[in-house]
Design a protein around this motif. Structure first.
Motif, mmCIF file in Angstrom:
data_model
loop_
_atom_site.group_PDB
_atom_site.id
_atom_site.type_symbol
_atom_site.label_atom_id
_atom_site.label_comp_id
_atom_site.label_asym_id
_atom_site.label_seq_id
_atom_site.Cartn_x
_atom_site.Cartn_y
_atom_site.Cartn_z
ATOM 1 N N THR A 160 0.853 -0.992 0.113
ATOM 2 C CA THR A 160 -0.004 -0.090 -0.053
ATOM 3 C C THR A 160 0.850 1.422 -0.083
ATOM 4 O OG1 THR A 160 -1.914 -1.189 1.061
ATOM 5 C CG2 THR A 160 -1.488 1.139 1.311
ATOM 6 N N ARG A 161 1.964 1.444 0.874
ATOM 7 C CA ARG A 161 2.824 2.490 0.837
ATOM 8 C C ARG A 161 3.476 2.772 -0.627
ATOM 9 N NH1 ARG A 161 3.878 0.366 6.064
ATOM 10 N NH2 ARG A 161 5.908 -0.627 5.351
ATOM 11 N N ARG A 162 3.730 1.482 -1.208
ATOM 12 C CA ARG A 162 4.347 1.513 -2.705
ATOM 13 C C ARG A 162 3.488 2.143 -3.581
ATOM 14 N NH1 ARG A 162 8.725 0.014 -5.170
ATOM 15 N NH2 ARG A 162 9.683 -0.910 -3.553
ATOM 16 N N ILE A 163 2.277 1.693 -3.698
ATOM 17 C CA ILE A 163 1.505 2.063 -4.951
ATOM 18 C C ILE A 163 0.305 3.166 -4.566
ATOM 19 C CG2 ILE A 163 2.051 0.125 -6.155
ATOM 20 C CD1 ILE A 163 -0.765 -0.969 -5.161
ATOM 21 N N GLY A 164 0.098 3.408 -3.054
ATOM 22 C CA GLY A 164 -0.879 4.185 -2.808
ATOM 23 C C GLY A 164 -2.277 3.917 -2.883
ATOM 24 N N ARG A 165 -2.328 2.320 -2.860
ATOM 25 C CA ARG A 165 -3.906 1.592 -3.009
ATOM 26 C C ARG A 165 -3.933 0.887 -1.874
ATOM 27 N NH1 ARG A 165 -7.249 0.679 -8.496
ATOM 28 N NH2 ARG A 165 -7.467 2.969 -8.907
ATOM 29 N N GLU A 166 -5.295 0.438 -1.559
ATOM 30 C CA GLU A 166 -5.482 -0.288 -0.292
ATOM 31 C C GLU A 166 -5.034 -1.975 -1.057
ATOM 32 O OE1 GLU A 166 -6.710 -0.346 2.717
ATOM 33 O OE2 GLU A 166 -6.831 2.056 2.752
ATOM 34 N N CYS A 167 -4.595 -2.586 -0.225
ATOM 35 C CA CYS A 167 -4.104 -3.928 -0.747
ATOM 36 C C CYS A 167 -4.492 -4.967 0.029
ATOM 37 C CB CYS A 167 -2.674 -3.796 -0.874
ATOM 38 S SG CYS A 167 -1.688 -3.001 -2.056
ATOM 39 N N VAL A 168 -4.833 -6.286 -0.401
ATOM 40 C CA VAL A 168 -5.141 -7.444 0.146
ATOM 41 C C VAL A 168 -3.942 -8.339 -0.106
ATOM 42 C CG1 VAL A 168 -6.771 -9.614 0.140
ATOM 43 C CG2 VAL A 168 -7.634 -7.207 -0.120
ATOM 44 N N TYR A 169 -3.283 -8.900 0.941
ATOM 45 C CA TYR A 169 -2.344 -9.921 0.524
ATOM 46 C C TYR A 169 -2.618 -11.288 0.173
ATOM 47 C CZ TYR A 169 1.442 -13.226 1.240
ATOM 48 O OH TYR A 169 2.364 -14.321 1.108
ATOM 49 N N THR A 170 -2.228 -11.995 -0.834
ATOM 50 C CA THR A 170 -2.744 -13.288 -1.318
ATOM 51 C C THR A 170 -1.422 -14.197 -1.426
ATOM 52 O OG1 THR A 170 -2.740 -12.688 -3.544
ATOM 53 C CG2 THR A 170 -4.841 -12.507 -2.411
ATOM 54 N N PRO A 171 -1.612 -15.723 -1.433
ATOM 55 C CA PRO A 171 -0.690 -16.540 -1.709
ATOM 56 C C PRO A 171 0.012 -16.602 -3.043
ATOM 57 C CG PRO A 171 -2.336 -17.652 -0.522
ATOM 58 C CD PRO A 171 -2.773 -16.488 -0.888
ATOM 59 N N SER A 172 -0.933 -15.976 -3.892
ATOM 60 C CA SER A 172 -0.390 -15.638 -5.471
ATOM 61 C C SER A 172 -1.216 -14.813 -6.183
ATOM 62 C CB SER A 172 -0.625 -17.276 -5.881
ATOM 63 O OG SER A 172 -1.953 -17.419 -6.190
ATOM 64 N N ALA A 173 -0.573 -14.422 -7.225
ATOM 65 C CA ALA A 173 -1.385 -13.529 -8.093
ATOM 66 C C ALA A 173 -2.283 -13.986 -8.796
ATOM 67 C CB ALA A 173 -0.335 -12.750 -9.125
ATOM 68 N N ARG A 174 -2.347 -15.449 -8.864
ATOM 69 C CA ARG A 174 -3.480 -15.880 -9.751
ATOM 70 C C ARG A 174 -4.902 -16.123 -8.647
ATOM 71 N NH1 ARG A 174 -0.449 -21.524 -10.865
ATOM 72 N NH2 ARG A 174 1.357 -20.015 -11.497
ATOM 73 N N LEU A 175 -4.575 -16.160 -7.361
ATOM 74 C CA LEU A 175 -5.805 -16.286 -6.592
ATOM 75 C C LEU A 175 -6.166 -14.934 -6.412
ATOM 76 C CD1 LEU A 175 -7.464 -17.617 -4.447
ATOM 77 C CD2 LEU A 175 -5.772 -16.992 -2.743
ATOM 78 N N ALA A 176 -5.406 -13.620 -6.564
ATOM 79 C CA ALA A 176 -5.645 -12.150 -6.420
ATOM 80 C C ALA A 176 -6.700 -11.773 -7.489
ATOM 81 C CB ALA A 176 -4.388 -11.477 -6.449
ATOM 82 N N LEU A 177 -6.176 -12.431 -8.797
ATOM 83 C CA LEU A 177 -7.044 -12.239 -9.796
ATOM 84 C C LEU A 177 -8.447 -13.067 -9.786
ATOM 85 C CD1 LEU A 177 -7.103 -11.099 -12.867
ATOM 86 C CD2 LEU A 177 -5.914 -13.209 -13.586
ATOM 87 N N TYR A 178 -8.328 -14.013 -9.374
ATOM 88 C CA TYR A 178 -9.728 -14.867 -9.200
ATOM 89 C C TYR A 178 -10.562 -13.993 -8.427
ATOM 90 C CZ TYR A 178 -12.955 -18.613 -8.051
ATOM 91 O OH TYR A 178 -14.208 -19.348 -8.064
ATOM 92 N N LEU A 179 -10.169 -13.358 -7.240
ATOM 93 C CA LEU A 179 -10.776 -12.498 -6.433
ATOM 94 C C LEU A 179 -11.582 -11.470 -6.941
ATOM 95 C CD1 LEU A 179 -8.523 -12.719 -2.976
ATOM 96 C CD2 LEU A 179 -10.758 -13.726 -3.033
ATOM 97 N N ALA A 180 -10.598 -10.975 -7.840
ATOM 98 C CA ALA A 180 -11.088 -9.608 -8.780
ATOM 99 C C ALA A 180 -12.297 -9.881 -9.538
ATOM 100 C CB ALA A 180 -10.029 -9.059 -9.214
ATOM 101 N N LEU A 181 -12.284 -11.173 -10.350
ATOM 102 C CA LEU A 181 -13.004 -11.410 -11.127
ATOM 103 C C LEU A 181 -14.327 -11.735 -10.637
ATOM 104 C CD1 LEU A 181 -10.649 -13.602 -13.681
ATOM 105 C CD2 LEU A 181 -11.642 -11.403 -13.968
ATOM 106 N N ARG A 182 -14.251 -12.506 -9.518
ATOM 107 C CA ARG A 182 -15.540 -13.064 -8.739
ATOM 108 C C ARG A 182 -16.020 -11.490 -8.163
ATOM 109 N NH1 ARG A 182 -16.808 -17.678 -6.895
ATOM 110 N NH2 ARG A 182 -19.094 -16.419 -7.190
ATOM 111 N N ARG A 183 -15.475 -10.631 -7.862
ATOM 112 C CA ARG A 183 -16.030 -9.564 -7.205
ATOM 113 C C ARG A 183 -16.733 -8.511 -8.070
ATOM 114 N NH1 ARG A 183 -17.870 -5.441 -5.661
ATOM 115 N NH2 ARG A 183 -17.560 -4.051 -4.046
#
Length: 413
Positions: free
Chosen positions: A14-37
């Motif tokens: 969050t400090r690096r890019i200035g956006r709220e961030c959710v930690y995930t074990p992988s980028a592929r899980l992060a992407l799945y979360l976004a698509l479902r949301r």
């Protein structure tokens, strides 16, 4: 009060890019979360066919129809101007790639999405540290998925960046429902693999180790793409959206993609994130060297000094790419992240909507040799010894990288 899982890592991002961030074990899980949301099951997602096949299966797991876009033959990313208006009118989201760290035309894509009232979702796995007009990739869309394994060699870890704290909290709950229990053996493996890979390189054992893995069948892929298993894949669609139904495909190359990491893994990732700026500086130096070679495209050379740079891999354009990749192993260079054939040729119309113009994707995918900027001198020396010849795209002059494209006309006007 119990802190959310991975909150310290999320705060660093969050400090690096200035956006709220959710930690995930992988980028592929992060992407799945976004698509479902942000996408309803049955929706259509516009994406580049020059992409990791795992991403295709993540989109399918979310219950969505992948729509393959025409791409620029210079960077493999979506060419917004080449997408037919009929396609724009019938997609429900746009997914960027930022291939190798070369950014998508995010300004135009964001404008298009705003006009259509659909979400722009950024796959920023290759693009930590990439900026467009001074703004970080990952802050243009509704959400963005990042990968720690790409730039700090963590072999695990990702983030989903979102616009506000309320959305972050909602996604943390959805993430927690998808995580599988932590296993000590998996944590030890995740922690030791980066160290083992570093030792192999330091001891100049890349060639014998890679050849041994090939002979013993220890690699999950026999080719650039994993086996499709079409009948089984078609059957999984009955259960979509379901990450579990598509797990045999989504887990390839990263079996612990949704395993809850313990303190050992998270602590190592925190140390590696602290070294990210140094890593990016070394990558920029490597990009500078590779951009000056005869194999770099004119588009890459023109933008190397003051434009967005491909900090993850530098796409070099060569003839006889497949044979070169095999010979490079003899020089201690294993070049991964080759996305050939394009996803519509790989999966077919049963699983994706094919691109209306596949020529750019086919040419780029067939001639691109992704070079690690951290190994820039070794790669250039190897290609010189192998007498590699430069491939030139059919279109002689590359388009300028324009971040100030005229906004599209709203539909119906």
């Amino acid at each position: 009060m119990t802190m959310p899982y991975g909150s310290r890592l999320a705060a660093m991002m969050t400090r690096r890019i200035g956006r709220e961030c959710v930690y995930t074990p992988s980028a592929r899980l992060a992407l799945y979360l976004a698509l479902r949301r942000w996408c309803r099951p049955g929706g259509r997602v516009l994406m580049s066919p020059v992409n990791d096949d795992v991403i295709l299966f993540v989109v399918l797991a979310a219950g969505l129809r992948p729509v393959q876009a025409p791409v620029s033959q210079w960077d493999g990313n979506i060419d917004p101007a080449a997408v037919p208006e009929s396609t724009w009118r019938n997609v429900d989201a746009v997914l960027t790639t930022n291939l190798y760290g070369l950014p998508d035309r995010v300004v135009e894509l964001r404008r298009r999405c705003d006009v259509l009232g659909i979400p722009l979702i950024e796959d920023a796995a290759h693009a930590i540290g990439t900026h467009v007009d001074g703004q970080p990739i990952g802050t243009f869309g509704r959400a963005a998925a990042f990968s720690l394994s790409k730039h700090v060699a963590g072999m695990a870890g990702g983030f989903l960046a979102v616009e506000d704290a309320r959305t972050r909290r909602e996604l943390e709950l959805l993430r927690d429902d998808l995580l599988t229990p932590r296993r000590l053996r998996a944590d030890l493996s995740t922690t030791l693999r980066p160290l083992a890979r570093s030792a192999v390189r330091s001891l100049h054992l890349v060639r014998p180790v890679w050849r041994t893995m090939q002979r013993l069948g220890l690699l999950e892929r026999d080719d650039f793409r994993m086996a499709l298993h079409a009948p089984r894949l078609a059957g999984s669609a009955r259960h979509a959206p379901s990450l579990t139904a598509y797990e045999p495909w989504v887990r390839v190359d990263l079996h612990a993609f949704r395993s809850r990491h313990g303190a050992l893994v998270r602590g190592q990732l925190e140390l590696r994130m602290a070294m990210l700026d140094g890593d990016l500086a070394r990558r920029r130096a490597g990009v500078s060297l590779l951009s000056g070679t005869t194999w770099a495209s004119p588009a890459l050379r023109d933008r190397a000094a003051d434009g967005p740079q491909p900090l993850f891999r530098v796409p070099l354009l060569v003839h006889d790419r497949d044979a070169l990749l095999e010979r490079l192993v003899n020089h201690g260079v294993v070049a991964g992240y080759v996305y050939d054939p394009p996803l519509d040729d790989y999966a077919g119309a049963e699983f994706v909507e094919p691109s209306p113009d596949p020529s750019g994707a086919r040419w780029f995918a067939a001639h691109t040799l992704p070079a690690d900027p951290l190994l820039a001198r070794k790669v250039t020396n190897a290609l010189t010894k192998e007498r590699a010849t430069t491939a030139h795209p059919p279109v002689p002059t590359p388009p300028a990288f324009d971040t100030t494209t005229t906004p599209p006309t709203p539909l119906g006007q």
